[in-house]
Design a protein around this motif. Structure first.
Motif, PDB file in Angstrom:
ATOM      1  N   PHE A   1       0.845  -1.203   0.000  1.00 37.19           N
ATOM      2  CA  PHE A   1       0.000   0.000   0.000  1.00 37.19           C
ATOM      3  C   PHE A   1       0.878   1.249   0.000  1.00 37.19           C
ATOM      4  O   PHE A   1       0.692   2.150  -0.814  1.00 37.19           O
ATOM      5  CB  PHE A   1      -0.925   0.007   1.231  1.00 37.19           C
ATOM      6  N   PHE A   2       1.844   1.306   0.910  1.00 40.01           N
ATOM      7  CA  PHE A   2       2.707   2.487   0.993  1.00 40.01           C
ATOM      8  C   PHE A   2       3.638   2.606  -0.211  1.00 40.01           C
ATOM      9  O   PHE A   2       3.990   3.708  -0.613  1.00 40.01           O
ATOM     10  CB  PHE A   2       3.496   2.513   2.299  1.00 40.01           C
ATOM     11  N   GLY A   3       4.000   1.475  -0.812  1.00 45.18           N
ATOM     12  CA  GLY A   3       4.814   1.514  -2.023  1.00 45.18           C
ATOM     13  C   GLY A   3       4.085   2.193  -3.172  1.00 45.18           C
ATOM     14  O   GLY A   3       4.693   2.816  -4.031  1.00 45.18           O
TER      15      GLY A   3
ATOM     16  N   LYS B   1       2.509   7.018  -1.714  1.00 46.64           N
ATOM     17  CA  LYS B   1       3.368   7.905  -0.912  1.00 46.64           C
ATOM     18  C   LYS B   1       2.514   9.039  -0.361  1.00 46.64           C
ATOM     19  O   LYS B   1       1.655   9.574  -1.046  1.00 46.64           O
ATOM     20  CB  LYS B   1       4.500   8.487  -1.768  1.00 46.64           C
ATOM     21  N   GLY B   2       2.721   9.361   0.906  1.00 44.46           N
ATOM     22  CA  GLY B   2       1.981  10.467   1.503  1.00 44.46           C
ATOM     23  C   GLY B   2       0.689  10.069   2.186  1.00 44.46           C
ATOM     24  O   GLY B   2       0.081  10.868   2.889  1.00 44.46           O
TER      25      GLY B   2
ATOM     26  N   LEU C   1      -1.134   5.653   7.834  1.00 43.02           N
ATOM     27  CA  LEU C   1      -1.350   4.277   8.260  1.00 43.02           C
ATOM     28  C   LEU C   1      -2.850   4.023   8.435  1.00 43.02           C
ATOM     29  O   LEU C   1      -3.330   2.942   8.120  1.00 43.02           O
ATOM     30  CB  LEU C   1      -0.597   3.989   9.572  1.00 43.02           C
ATOM     31  N   ALA C   2      -3.580   5.028   8.900  1.00 47.56           N
ATOM     32  CA  ALA C   2      -5.036   4.878   9.045  1.00 47.56           C
ATOM     33  C   ALA C   2      -5.677   4.574   7.693  1.00 47.56           C
ATOM     34  O   ALA C   2      -6.588   3.743   7.606  1.00 47.56           O
ATOM     35  CB  ALA C   2      -5.641   6.136   9.656  1.00 47.56           C
ATOM     36  N   ASP C   3      -5.202   5.221   6.621  1.00 44.75           N
ATOM     37  CA  ASP C   3      -5.707   4.942   5.274  1.00 44.75           C
ATOM     38  C   ASP C   3      -5.405   3.490   4.880  1.00 44.75           C
ATOM     39  O   ASP C   3      -6.263   2.783   4.345  1.00 44.75           O
ATOM     40  CB  ASP C   3      -5.056   5.866   4.238  1.00 44.75           C
ATOM     41  N   ALA C   4      -4.172   3.065   5.163  1.00 43.17           N
ATOM     42  CA  ALA C   4      -3.764   1.701   4.810  1.00 43.17           C
ATOM     43  C   ALA C   4      -4.604   0.670   5.557  1.00 43.17           C
ATOM     44  O   ALA C   4      -5.066  -0.315   4.968  1.00 43.17           O
ATOM     45  CB  ALA C   4      -2.279   1.509   5.122  1.00 43.17           C
TER      46      ALA C   4
END
Length: 196
Positions: A160-162, A165-166, A169-172
């Motif tokens: 997800f973070f890959g 960017k920006g 963690l709550a979004d993920a």
């Protein structure tokens, strides 16, 4: 019904009325799997993949799968030196850990790649093992770490973070909760962002 309500209602409750295909198409926490095993009188030993297979077999047959016991050969405790040969069927022990910590330092840990190296290089010396450990540690710094299959959450969050960017963690986590509530694979896909 909003997406968050849908997340909570789509995944079926883990019960013996499920078939193995439906069971496998949804994500369940290991603690949910263990709870189900205890409820049904099944063994709880093993990692998440083994427990998942046990439950799938039970859902298909109504019976617990046959127990396979792997016996380890007895550990021959002896003093380890740099010139000592690595034993066949290498087994981690406090004596081995103490040896490596003395030679490498407190940062030493038995990692899966290092254990694989030890188990496939019986007969080589512990001096060779020290060099292999240092090489494996350096390689790890230069490449992306492979996350074990059973750690689906960690893999999802990293992917997800890959791709985002920006984001937070709550979004993920929100995307992960959505993903595990729907049937299919639990790998990150850009379409999971629909819940944000």
């Amino acid at each position: 019904m909003n997406v968050n309500e849908k997340i909570m209602t789509d995944r079926p409750h883990l019960s013996k009325t499920l078939d193995s295909g439906t069971f496998r198409s949804f994500y369940y926490l290991k603690e949910e799997l263990i709870r189900f095993c205890r409820q049904e009188g099944l063994r709880t030993a093993g990692g998440k993949p083994e427990v998942t297979e046990r439950i799938a077999h039970y859902l298909d047959t109504g019976e617990e799968s046959a127990v396979t016991v792997r016996r380890r050969p007895p550990v021959n405790i002896r003093e380890v030196t740099e010139d000592s040969p690595i034993e066949e069927n290498f087994v981690c022990s406090e004596a081995r850990r103490a040896f490596f910590k003395e030679k490498i330092g407190e940062r030493f840990r038995f990692s899966v790649p290092f254990l694989n190296w030890l188990r496939s290089n019986a007969g080589k010396s512990y001096k060779d093992a020290i060099q292999a450990y240092l090489s494996i540690t350096e390689e790890k710094k230069e490449r992306r770490t492979e996350i074990g299959k059973q750690f689906e959450y960690n893999t999802y969050i990293r992917d997800f973070f890959g791709d985002n960017k920006g984001r937070t963690l709550a979004d993920a986590i929100k995307c992960w909760r959505y993903k595990k509530s729907i049937p299919g694979c639990n790998k990150y896909e850009r379409t999971d962002l629909v819940v944000l």
